[in-house]
Scaffold this active site. Structure first.
Site, PDB file in Angstrom:
ATOM      1  CG  ASP A  31     -42.120  37.528 -43.575  1.00 43.34           C
ATOM      2  OD1 ASP A  31     -42.958  37.243 -43.824  1.00 43.34           O
ATOM      3  OD2 ASP A  31     -41.489  37.240 -42.858  1.00 43.34           O
ATOM      4  N   GLY A 114     -42.068  39.359 -30.621  1.00 37.97           N
ATOM      5  CA  GLY A 114     -43.059  39.476 -30.056  1.00 37.97           C
ATOM      6  C   GLY A 114     -42.098  41.495 -29.162  1.00 37.97           C
ATOM      7  CG  ASN A 149     -42.014  46.074 -34.383  1.00 35.99           C
ATOM      8  OD1 ASN A 149     -41.156  46.721 -33.706  1.00 35.99           O
ATOM      9  ND2 ASN A 149     -42.643  45.153 -34.367  1.00 35.99           N
ATOM     10  CB  ALA A 150     -38.002  49.398 -36.614  1.00 36.42           C
ATOM     11  CB  ILE A 151     -40.269  44.405 -38.788  1.00 39.93           C
ATOM     12  CG1 ILE A 151     -41.548  44.450 -38.444  1.00 39.93           C
ATOM     13  CG2 ILE A 151     -39.162  44.481 -37.699  1.00 39.93           C
ATOM     14  CD1 ILE A 151     -42.133  43.049 -37.717  1.00 39.93           C
ATOM     15  CB  SER A 169     -45.050  44.502 -37.666  1.00 40.69           C
ATOM     16  OG  SER A 169     -45.479  43.278 -36.556  1.00 40.69           O
ATOM     17  CG  PHE A 170     -48.863  42.069 -34.242  1.00 42.64           C
ATOM     18  CD1 PHE A 170     -49.528  41.341 -33.300  1.00 42.64           C
ATOM     19  CD2 PHE A 170     -47.980  42.479 -35.878  1.00 42.64           C
ATOM     20  CE1 PHE A 170     -50.116  40.086 -33.915  1.00 42.64           C
ATOM     21  CE2 PHE A 170     -48.487  40.573 -35.958  1.00 42.64           C
ATOM     22  CZ  PHE A 170     -49.735  39.996 -35.067  1.00 42.64           C
ATOM     23  CD  GLU A 207     -46.943  40.444 -39.020  1.00 42.26           C
ATOM     24  OE1 GLU A 207     -46.218  40.808 -38.311  1.00 42.26           O
ATOM     25  OE2 GLU A 207     -47.555  39.157 -39.685  1.00 42.26           O
ATOM     26  CG  HIS A 286     -44.460  38.917 -44.545  1.00 41.49           C
ATOM     27  ND1 HIS A 286     -44.589  39.870 -43.666  1.00 41.49           N
ATOM     28  CD2 HIS A 286     -44.420  39.923 -46.031  1.00 41.49           C
ATOM     29  CE1 HIS A 286     -43.845  40.971 -43.131  1.00 41.49           C
ATOM     30  NE2 HIS A 286     -43.341  41.216 -45.007  1.00 41.49           N
TER      31      HIS A 286
END
Length: 431
Positions: A31, A114, A149-151, A169-170, A207, A286
């Site tokens: 990443d 996950g 999703n907070a990434i 993400s996802f 993502e 990524h």
């Protein structure tokens, strides 16, 4: 200029480096976020390595030529307290590094694989190599709550040089919201606007968003990664006239469209691939994008085909088609510059890869003989290294450029192009 003695040799699966971070170079990069600061290029990356327990803090490397990388250290000593308490994370993911004024801002993500109990935070430093001081939360998400999703935060600048954060993400998809560069945090707290999403049939697998503005075409380009980071990761792109979207692909499909077959949305630029001289690579993705003067580069991680637990840093040059789409070189950057290619040098044996939108694990190269008599397979020279490759009933328009053949360790040429249907083709001259 390609100078062979300056190009590092690949040494994969080298377990002798495991206990010596100074020897990691491109090993264990995941990443990656890239930035240029002065005469140095820096890459910040996820806490990930092979064979040992990951140390927390965000890995930092630097280089002066985008090929030879040296270890700097970690931005933080551990997972910040608020992030650890919210997520239970033992390491940090998917950093971003930007500079507002004279201060460096490093964004990080904390989560568990996950799960959606996630946390994006930010830390600052007066020097790019740190140490960094944590400023806490930018945005967080709650487990099983509908939404992002907070990434995977990326800071992108609009044409007025105002910063925005694209993330997600996802699960709930990818979102964009404006940043206050006085604080490094959201101008207005909240999830922002949805700009991309995939269907549940593919586990909503999208993502690693990254947005870059290209003033030549006056478009914002959204790069994303599809599918599983362990096996069939692949890089797609769409574009928009507004940083908040809608982002449309080559066929004008909106990146939020979940009614179409999932692989039909997004122009696929790069997936797993194999030239005949090597084992090839799998799961590139990524990515971040570096604009260095007039040149653009994609920075991404990739996995070795023989052992997918090993992941490495790759830097590749981006070229732009005349109709305003990015294409990624099939060979890593090795110091090549934009020079006029003598068309006579492009005649001969090539290997051609069709970047199949539905086959993401590994596309294999086919041999192709390019002739100079307009017979079967040949080039039409469009000037300035732009060419059309004519193959029986198919025409692919793109660019020929010099390259370093990393599989054979010699100078050569590559071709990057797309056909009228939006399928990308990558090729390398082998003789």
């Amino acid at each position: 200029m390609i100078i062979p003695e300056k190009i590092p040799k690949d040494k994969l699966f080298d377990e002798t480096v495991l206990d010596n971070e100074s020897l990691w170079t491109t090993n264990f990069v995941h990443d990656p976020a890239i930035i240029k600061d002065g005469n140095w290029y820096y890459v910040f990356s996820t806490d990930a390595q092979f064979g040992q327990t990951d140390k927390a803090g965000i890995q930092i490397r630097k280089s002066q030529d985008l090929m030879n990388w040296q270890w700097v250290g970690r931005a933080l000593d551990d997972v910040p307290k608020d992030a650890e308490e919210w997520t239970g994370a033992k390491g940090l993911w998917a950093p971003e590094i930007v500079k507002y004024g004279n201060t460096y801002y490093m964004y990080y993500a904390a989560s568990q694989f996950g799960k959606t109990q996630s946390f994006i935070g930010v830390a600052t430093s007066d020097t790019i190599e740190g140490p960094y001081t944590d400023l806490g939360e930018v945005f967080k998400s709650r487990q099983d709550e509908e939404g992002p999703n907070a990434i995977d935060a990326n800071i992108c600048f609009d044409k007025d040089e105002e910063p925005w954060m694209v993330y997600g993400s996802f699960f709930g998809g990818l979102y964009v919201n404006k940043i206050n560069q006085e604080t490094g945090k959201l101008l207005k707290y909240g999830r922002g606007k949805l700009i991309a999403k995939r269907h549940e049939s593919v586990e909503r697998a999208i993502e690693g968003p990254y947005i870059v503005y290209n003033p030549e075409f006056d478009y914002y380009y959204l790069f994303v990664s599809y599918d599983s980071l362990f096996s069939d990761y692949n890089i797609r792109v769409a574009r928009s006239k507004s940083i908040e979207g809608p982002y449309l692909d080559f066929h004008d499909n909106d990146m939020t469209n979940t009614t179409l077959p999932p692989n039909d949305v997004g122009l696929k630029l790069l997936g797993g691939y194999k030239f005949n001289a090597g084992d090839g690579w799998v799961a590139p993705g990524h990515n971040s994008v570096l604009k260095d003067n007039d040149d653009y580069y994609v920075c991404h991680h990739v996995r070795a085909e023989k052992n997918k637990r090993w992941h490495y840093l790759h830097i590749r040059k981006i070229i732009w088609t005349k109709d305003g789409w990015p294409l990624i070189s099939p060979e890593r950057f090795a110091g090549e510059q934009d020079v006029t290619v003598n068309m006579a040098d492009s005649i001969g044996e090539w290997e051609l890869i069709r970047v199949d939108k539905n086959e993401n694990e590994q596309n294999h190269a086919l041999k192709l003989k390019i002739q100079d008599d307009n017979h079967e397979n040949y080039w039409i020279d469009l000037s300035d290294n732009y060419v059309t490759l004519v193959m029986k009933n198919k025409e692919v328009t793109g660019v020929i450029s010099e390259c370093w053949d990393w599989e054979k360790e010699q100078k050569s040429y590559v071709f990057m192009g797309k056909d009228l249907y939006g399928t990308v083709y990558l090729a390398k001259k082998i003789g």
